[in-house]
Design a protein around this motif. Structure first.
Motif, PDB file in Angstrom:
ATOM      1  N   ILE A   1      56.583  38.694  34.123  1.00  0.00           N
ATOM      2  CA  ILE A   1      55.139  38.638  34.354  1.00  0.00           C
ATOM      3  C   ILE A   1      54.659  39.885  35.087  1.00  0.00           C
ATOM      4  O   ILE A   1      55.370  40.468  35.906  1.00  0.00           O
ATOM      5  N   GLU A   2      53.444  40.286  34.774  1.00  0.00           N
ATOM      6  CA  GLU A   2      52.820  41.428  35.432  1.00  0.00           C
ATOM      7  C   GLU A   2      52.040  40.920  36.648  1.00  0.00           C
ATOM      8  O   GLU A   2      51.222  40.022  36.535  1.00  0.00           O
ATOM      9  N   HIS A   3      52.330  41.494  37.805  1.00  0.00           N
ATOM     10  CA  HIS A   3      51.718  40.989  39.027  1.00  0.00           C
ATOM     11  C   HIS A   3      50.483  41.776  39.457  1.00  0.00           C
ATOM     12  O   HIS A   3      49.793  41.374  40.390  1.00  0.00           O
ATOM     13  N   GLU A   4      50.201  42.891  38.796  1.00  0.00           N
ATOM     14  CA  GLU A   4      49.111  43.747  39.259  1.00  0.00           C
ATOM     15  C   GLU A   4      47.785  42.994  39.348  1.00  0.00           C
ATOM     16  O   GLU A   4      47.016  43.168  40.293  1.00  0.00           O
ATOM     17  N   ASN A   5      47.494  42.163  38.355  1.00  0.00           N
ATOM     18  CA  ASN A   5      46.231  41.432  38.333  1.00  0.00           C
ATOM     19  C   ASN A   5      46.435  39.940  38.619  1.00  0.00           C
ATOM     20  O   ASN A   5      45.585  39.120  38.293  1.00  0.00           O
ATOM     21  N   LEU A   6      47.563  39.619  39.213  1.00  0.00           N
ATOM     22  CA  LEU A   6      47.879  38.222  39.499  1.00  0.00           C
ATOM     23  C   LEU A   6      48.165  38.079  40.990  1.00  0.00           C
ATOM     24  O   LEU A   6      49.257  38.380  41.460  1.00  0.00           O
ATOM     25  N   LYS A   7      47.179  37.638  41.734  1.00  0.00           N
ATOM     26  CA  LYS A   7      47.304  37.477  43.171  1.00  0.00           C
ATOM     27  C   LYS A   7      47.008  36.033  43.555  1.00  0.00           C
ATOM     28  O   LYS A   7      46.073  35.423  43.039  1.00  0.00           O
ATOM     29  N   ALA A   8      47.807  35.479  44.475  1.00  0.00           N
ATOM     30  CA  ALA A   8      47.667  34.071  44.834  1.00  0.00           C
ATOM     31  C   ALA A   8      47.581  33.896  46.345  1.00  0.00           C
ATOM     32  O   ALA A   8      48.241  34.612  47.104  1.00  0.00           O
ATOM     33  N   ASN A   9      46.762  32.929  46.758  1.00  0.00           N
ATOM     34  CA  ASN A   9      46.722  32.551  48.166  1.00  0.00           C
ATOM     35  C   ASN A   9      47.984  31.794  48.558  1.00  0.00           C
ATOM     36  O   ASN A   9      48.425  31.842  49.709  1.00  0.00           O
ATOM     37  N   ALA A  10      48.560  31.067  47.589  1.00  0.00           N
ATOM     38  CA  ALA A  10      49.754  30.273  47.856  1.00  0.00           C
ATOM     39  C   ALA A  10      50.683  30.313  46.654  1.00  0.00           C
ATOM     40  O   ALA A  10      50.239  30.251  45.504  1.00  0.00           O
ATOM     41  N   ILE A  11      51.982  30.435  46.931  1.00  0.00           N
ATOM     42  CA  ILE A  11      53.012  30.407  45.894  1.00  0.00           C
ATOM     43  C   ILE A  11      54.111  29.450  46.336  1.00  0.00           C
ATOM     44  O   ILE A  11      54.511  29.451  47.502  1.00  0.00           O
ATOM     45  N   SER A  12      54.600  28.638  45.415  1.00  0.00           N
ATOM     46  CA  SER A  12      55.732  27.765  45.734  1.00  0.00           C
ATOM     47  C   SER A  12      56.934  28.136  44.881  1.00  0.00           C
ATOM     48  O   SER A  12      56.802  28.515  43.723  1.00  0.00           O
TER      49      SER A  12
ATOM     50  N   ILE B   1      57.520  37.710  44.309  1.00  0.00           N
ATOM     51  CA  ILE B   1      56.640  36.790  45.038  1.00  0.00           C
ATOM     52  C   ILE B   1      55.784  37.558  46.046  1.00  0.00           C
ATOM     53  O   ILE B   1      54.572  37.326  46.171  1.00  0.00           O
ATOM     54  N   TYR B   2      56.415  38.473  46.754  1.00  0.00           N
ATOM     55  CA  TYR B   2      55.682  39.281  47.745  1.00  0.00           C
ATOM     56  C   TYR B   2      54.553  40.055  47.070  1.00  0.00           C
ATOM     57  O   TYR B   2      53.428  40.112  47.581  1.00  0.00           O
ATOM     58  N   ASP B   3      54.844  40.631  45.913  1.00  0.00           N
ATOM     59  CA  ASP B   3      53.835  41.415  45.202  1.00  0.00           C
ATOM     60  C   ASP B   3      52.680  40.552  44.700  1.00  0.00           C
ATOM     61  O   ASP B   3      51.545  41.034  44.569  1.00  0.00           O
ATOM     62  N   MET B   4      52.957  39.279  44.415  1.00  0.00           N
ATOM     63  CA  MET B   4      51.920  38.412  43.872  1.00  0.00           C
ATOM     64  C   MET B   4      51.090  37.704  44.944  1.00  0.00           C
ATOM     65  O   MET B   4      50.036  37.154  44.656  1.00  0.00           O
ATOM     66  N   LEU B   5      51.558  37.713  46.180  1.00  0.00           N
ATOM     67  CA  LEU B   5      50.804  37.066  47.252  1.00  0.00           C
ATOM     68  C   LEU B   5      49.622  37.938  47.676  1.00  0.00           C
ATOM     69  O   LEU B   5      49.747  39.156  47.827  1.00  0.00           O
ATOM     70  N   SER B   6      48.486  37.305  47.883  1.00  0.00           N
ATOM     71  CA  SER B   6      47.331  38.016  48.410  1.00  0.00           C
ATOM     72  C   SER B   6      47.525  38.258  49.905  1.00  0.00           C
ATOM     73  O   SER B   6      48.488  37.762  50.519  1.00  0.00           O
ATOM     74  N   TYR B   7      46.608  39.008  50.500  1.00  0.00           N
ATOM     75  CA  TYR B   7      46.678  39.272  51.938  1.00  0.00           C
ATOM     76  C   TYR B   7      46.650  37.938  52.689  1.00  0.00           C
ATOM     77  O   TYR B   7      45.810  37.084  52.432  1.00  0.00           O
ATOM     78  N   ASN B   8      47.618  37.751  53.596  1.00  0.00           N
ATOM     79  CA  ASN B   8      47.761  36.508  54.361  1.00  0.00           C
ATOM     80  C   ASN B   8      48.136  35.313  53.483  1.00  0.00           C
ATOM     81  O   ASN B   8      47.937  34.157  53.867  1.00  0.00           O
ATOM     82  N   GLY B   9      48.666  35.587  52.291  1.00  0.00           N
ATOM     83  CA  GLY B   9      49.090  34.507  51.412  1.00  0.00           C
ATOM     84  C   GLY B   9      50.281  33.745  51.985  1.00  0.00           C
ATOM     85  O   GLY B   9      51.013  34.239  52.864  1.00  0.00           O
ATOM     86  N   ILE B  10      50.501  32.531  51.484  1.00  0.00           N
ATOM     87  CA  ILE B  10      51.529  31.644  52.018  1.00  0.00           C
ATOM     88  C   ILE B  10      52.565  31.324  50.937  1.00  0.00           C
ATOM     89  O   ILE B  10      52.211  31.003  49.803  1.00  0.00           O
ATOM     90  N   LEU B  11      53.842  31.412  51.300  1.00  0.00           N
ATOM     91  CA  LEU B  11      54.934  31.037  50.417  1.00  0.00           C
ATOM     92  C   LEU B  11      55.484  29.692  50.848  1.00  0.00           C
ATOM     93  O   LEU B  11      55.889  29.509  52.000  1.00  0.00           O
TER      94      LEU B  11
END
Length: 244
Positions: free
Chosen positions: A199-210, A228-238
């Motif tokens: 998957i391409e993460h450049e345009n895929l940002k998440a507030n939360a990832i599990s 996962i780090y690349d897909m998390l938004s600023y202050n995102g939660i894993l």
């Protein structure tokens, strides 16, 4: 009781189906089989006693296995942080996906074990996990936008995730299971049937990832964490769990 003079295979873990398959594959081969660590209970199953090349349990508790492996020249990799032992070289991502899609062990799990425990899993695992995600994200985000799950294997958990109405977008990244068509059709949930590596993460940002119980089921754990780090938004939660 010691060991025999034949070549031997040491099997650990919890999967009795794997134990049965190994005994069948090595029958009349001249190779003996020994259990180790968590596979000790296999010694008490009458069906396994019918295999004459199944000798006994070998070694001490799991926490001594690295010393025993070194003593007998077995190859392994130990995580410097958590001391977990890994097979080395690790299976390729292709082989791991093939195992989950086509192996007899997973067929047994999906068709028998999982069906017999589904109600308990919903109550004790899937619903609490969805509530965990909801409680934490509600605390830190006023209006969370996107939630991503990496490789859950359970349609039942996906259904619970779909009930997380506070997220505008809910995405499941999963190349392994056949996802129920009714889940795919539900509004607000998107299924990406690809490996996390693809998957391409450049345009895929998440507030939360599990990522539930998958760190030991990928070929390159560092690549998974980096993705996962690349897909998390600023202050995102894993939301992350391990098998043990």
């Amino acid at each position: 009781i010691g060991v025999r003079n034949n070549p031997g295979i040491l099997i650990s873990g919890h999967d009795l189906k794997d134990m049965e398959e190994l005994l069948e594959q090595t029958k009349d081969s001249g190779v003996d089989v020994y259990t180790h660590g968590e596979m000790l209970p296999a010694n008490y199953y009458p069906a396994f006693k019918e295999y004459r090349h199944f000798v006994a349990s070998y070694g001490n508790s799991w926490w001594k296995q690295n010393k025993e492996f070194e003593k007998y020249g077995l190859t392994y990799y130990e995580c410097k942080d958590c001391k977990t032992l890994f097979v080395t070289p690790r299976p390729s991502e292709k082989d791991i996906l093939k195992f989950y899609k086509a192996s007899e062990s997973m067929k047994f799990f999906n068709e028998k074990l999982f069906k017999e425990t589904i109600s308990s899993r919903k109550k004790m695992i899937f619903k609490p996990r969805a509530e965990w995600i909801f409680d934490i994200t509600e605390k830190y985000f006023e209006k969370p936008d996107t939630y991503i799950d990496i490789r859950t294997r359970y349609n039942e958990l996906i259904e619970e995730i779909n009930n997380l109405y506070e997220f505008k977008n809910k995405i499941i990244v999963n190349p392994i299971i056949d996802i129920d068509p009714s889940i795919k059709e539900k509004k607000g949930i998107k299924i990406i049937e690809k490996s996390y590596e693809e998957i391409e993460h450049e345009n895929l940002k998440a507030n939360a990832i599990s990522a539930f119980e998958i760190i030991d089921r990928v070929s390159y754990p560092k690549k998974l964490i980096k993705k996962i780090y690349d897909m998390l938004s600023y202050n995102g939660i894993l939301f992350f769990t391990t098998p043990t």
